[in-house]
Scaffold this active site. Structure first.
Site, mmCIF file in Angstrom:
data_model
loop_
_atom_site.group_PDB
_atom_site.id
_atom_site.type_symbol
_atom_site.label_atom_id
_atom_site.label_comp_id
_atom_site.label_asym_id
_atom_site.label_seq_id
_atom_site.Cartn_x
_atom_site.Cartn_y
_atom_site.Cartn_z
ATOM 1 N N ASP A 128 2.795 -101.502 68.152
ATOM 2 C CA ASP A 128 1.400 -101.797 68.442
ATOM 3 C C ASP A 128 0.636 -100.504 68.704
ATOM 4 O O ASP A 128 1.029 -99.688 69.553
ATOM 5 C CB ASP A 128 1.329 -102.712 69.672
ATOM 6 C CG ASP A 128 -0.068 -103.249 69.913
ATOM 7 O OD1 ASP A 128 -0.565 -104.013 69.075
ATOM 8 O OD2 ASP A 128 -0.660 -102.894 70.957
ATOM 9 N N GLU B 169 1.365 -100.452 63.249
ATOM 10 C CA GLU B 169 0.117 -101.229 63.272
ATOM 11 C C GLU B 169 -1.002 -100.252 63.607
ATOM 12 O O GLU B 169 -1.450 -100.147 64.737
ATOM 13 C CB GLU B 169 0.218 -102.360 64.310
ATOM 14 C CG GLU B 169 -0.960 -103.316 64.280
ATOM 15 C CD GLU B 169 -1.917 -103.125 65.453
ATOM 16 O OE1 GLU B 169 -2.966 -103.795 65.463
ATOM 17 O OE2 GLU B 169 -1.625 -102.313 66.363
#
Length: 697
Positions: free
Chosen positions: A384, A413
């Site tokens: 993330d 990401e």
């Protein structure tokens, strides 16, 4: 570089060789270099490549590229996971020098007397070659030497046997004045690093129960989520990605739609990691126990699914790290710890780590956490927001993890600036999210994919039509055909693609003024009636299963470097192909970007890119409809967004030569009823008489 021949512009080389290039086991990896020499003597080049075991692989000779450019090309195919090295060597090739000189002199009319020195040179070269060729071929070399020495023979008979050795001595050359170039690295991953199909769901929503007057809402568990695994596997996915499964903070917990006023039963965001129960190495008690998680991973594996976990390096205010290591966070002027912000967005329930405070302590703890989950059988991590952490940290962490287990993969990401996205790929991230979602015209998509192909040595894209955070307006307003279109583009342009649960149910309602889902699953339980939707024809699951089946059945679709675009005369259409030289498999796709109206187009295919000469014709089979067509360089296509927004064509066999299909021009003010049979060979579908019944608000 050691030697006297220049060797320049070696590829693949990432950041001048500072970082290893990327490949997967079995991939055809192109190697090239510019090498040249003085004068007219022949130059040869080869690749020396060593596997992770340090053992040299078979001799790989490079072939010259475009004449006059001094570019040399070869292909290597790694067969094991780990770090490989390769070096380009340049050498003087006396056999080719001799061959060129002798053939030119004989063509100019020179006789044996004038060629005496050349014939003697041929004997010298072939004598040196004898010990280099396989034992079974040495008699051929001996015979050629004897013929060159036979002064009674006619000139063609004397030189003929030596000239016939060209192929043998290409593969086993006499090499003189060998120059060794610099060493470069290639990190080779398992196949899934490049070719994968991801599905994201929240396990807490599977089997969840909504709140009632008599009872609060109830979270799903790993046991109830396991009941969804056969449905995911039936769609052909091979990676199941779970958002964070850790305890969720209670301090500053968010309510539905990111509100600041949660109710007592609101579950909060899984990305607000950590509470009294534990942190990043702990499982949320509502989901189950560590044993339940292991059972879930095993059940997924039985369905052909590999579980990927989210690695989100951030903390809820009540995460144990906040108490034990307050120095790992940023302290504001008033003494409070800074929460995450991306103005105007505020994330009061999340504290970012400050990697400049005790970087060694943070590194050691993060490595421990990652290896903990590797020990639990997790080999894939979706990371993330990696672009908000130091790039050097990721370079260190990924390298340390791969020392323990080289099969571990990392997906970045990182929806951020291009330089950062590319930099993360260079330092070791296996795959990356991309700008695919925001490329909504054929021209934009082609340009962007060509950029990605150019970066294929270090950056592997993963195309996602949707995520919990991203519901693009094309899906909000495009109707069910747009869901098909975006699935085709994602699944067949990129070797890796993924989608977030609900895409197959055409979920399209956004929070007003935002590019994200209303009643977002990030903040609340969202159980879905999967079986009911499919039973009533309100599911895209069968179509997605077909796309993933096509991907599995066609080796050409497992690669990125082989993506080639072809011209088509309608800007609403995109035409591309992928060809696999190892198997001969070729796939051609024509896809519409228009989810509302019928579109016509005429292709101009790059025939050599498909393995054909310009005039040839061949048979193609549409994998979506089962129809076969006779195609050539120019073909007319008609795509109906409701019935067939794309052709997905596998190339079968050449057919008899006939003139190309003439360019088609649809009549003015075309209506569907006016359309004749499809010029590519099928029958024109009838127009829908009303909006698709699956499309509901």
């Amino acid at each position: 570089m050691t030697g006297r021949f220049p060797i320049e512009d070696v590829s693949p080389a990432v950041s001048c060789g500072r970082h290893p290039a990327k490949a997967v086991v079995g991939e055809l990896v192109p190697v090239s270099a510019r090498a040249y020499r003085e004068g007219h003597d022949a130059l040869g080049c080869n690749v020396v490549w060593l596997g992770p075991d340090g053992r040299a692989r078979p001799f790989t000779r490079m072939r010259p590229g475009e004449p006059g450019q001094d570019r040399w090309l070869a292909t290597i195919t790694p067969d094991a996971v780990g770090e490989w090295t390769f070096t380009v060597e340049a050498f003087s090739d006396p056999y080719l020098t001799w061959q060129n000189a002798v053939t030119k002199k004989i063509a100019a009319g020179q006789g044996p007397a004038e060629l005496a020195n050349d014939l003697a040179e041929g004997v010298r070269v072939l004598t040196a070659a004898r010990d280099l060729v396989p034992a079974a071929d040495r008699r051929r070399v001996d015979a050629a030497v004897a013929a060159l020495r036979d002064e009674t023979g006619e000139l063609p008979r004397r030189v003929g046997p030596a000239l016939d050795l060209a192929d043998l001595l290409w593969d086993h050359p006499v090499r003189e004045l060998v120059t060794t170039g610099d060493e470069y690295r290639i990190w080779v991953d398992r196949e899934r690093a490049l070719f994968s199909a991801w599905y994201e769901f929240f396990p807490r929503s599977e089997g969840a129960m909504g709140a009632t007057v008599d009872a609060p809402a109830r979270s799903g568990t790993f046991a109830t989520a396991a009941q969804r695994l056969p449905g995911v596997a039936a769609m052909g996915f091979d990676v199941l990605y779970l958002p964070p499964i850790h305890p969720i903070g209670r301090v500053n917990r968010k309510g539905p739609n990111n509100s600041l006023t949660p109710g007592p039963d609101d579950v909060g965001s899984p990305w607000a990691i950590g509470a009294a129960e534990g942190g990043h190495d702990t499982i949320h008690p509502d989901l189950g126990t560590p044993e339940d998680f292991r059972d879930f991973v095993a059940a997924a594996a039985e369905q052909g699914l590999e579980v990927a976990l989210d690695l989100a390096l951030q903390c809820a205010p009540d995460h144990p790290w906040v108490t034990a290591h307050p120095e790992w966070f940023t302290t504001r002027a008033d003494g409070s710890i800074a929460y995450a912000e991306n103005p105007p967005k505020k994330y009061q329930d999340i504290y970012p780590l400050n990697f400049d405070n005790d970087p060694e302590g943070i590194r050691a703890e993060v490595l421990r956490v990652v290896l903990h989950w590797v020990g639990e059988g997790v080999k894939i991590f979706r990371v993330d927001n990696p672009h908000t952490k130091p790039v050097q940290f990721w370079e260190w962490l990924i390298a340390e993890v791969k020392k323990v287990d080289p099969d571990v993969l990392f997906l970045a990401e990182a929806f951020t600036r291009p330089a950062m996205m590319h930099g993360l790929g260079k330092v070791g991230f296996t795959q990356s999210y991309t700008y695919f979602t925001w490329r909504t015209t054929a021209a934009e998509m082609r340009e962007y994919c060509e950029e990605l192909v150019a970066a294929a040595d270090y950056m592997r894209p993963n195309f996602w039509p949707n995520t919990p955070d991203i519901l693009h307006e094309s899906l909000q307003h495009g109707g069910p055909p747009m869901f098909k279109i975006r699935a085709v583009l994602a699944a067949l342009l990129s070797p890796s693609w993924g989608m977030y649960a609900g895409f197959e149910l055409f979920e399209h309602v956004a929070r007003p003024g935002a590019e994200e889902y209303l009643d977002n699953e990030k903040y609340e339980l969202r159980p879905r009636d999967w079986a009911g939707a499919q039973a009533h024809g309100r599911s895209l699951a069968p179509f997605i299963a077909t796309l993933n089946r096509i991907r599995r059945d066609n080796p050409a679709l497992r690669r990125l470097r082989n993506l080639v675009f072809h011209d088509i005369d309608n800007p609403a259409l995109l035409c591309w192909s992928k060809h696999d030289p190892a198997t001969g498999n070729t796939v051609i796709v024509v896809c519409s970007f228009d989810s509302r109206t019928v579109q016509w187009g005429n292709t101009t295919l790059d025939m050599p890119a498909l393995g054909f000469d310009w005039h040839e014709r061949f048979s193609v089979h549409d994998e979506l409809t089962g129809t076969s067509y006779d195609w050539g360089q120019r073909n007319a296509v008609r795509l109906d967004p409701y019935l067939q927004p794309a052709h997905v064509l596998t190339v079968r066999r050449p057919v008899h030569h006939v003139p190309d299909v003439p360019t088609a021009t649809p009549p003015a003010e075309l209506t569907v009823e006016d359309v004749p049979d499809d010029l590519s060979g099928g029958t024109a579908p009838t127009a829908p008489t009303k909006d698709d019944p699956r499309w509901t608000s």
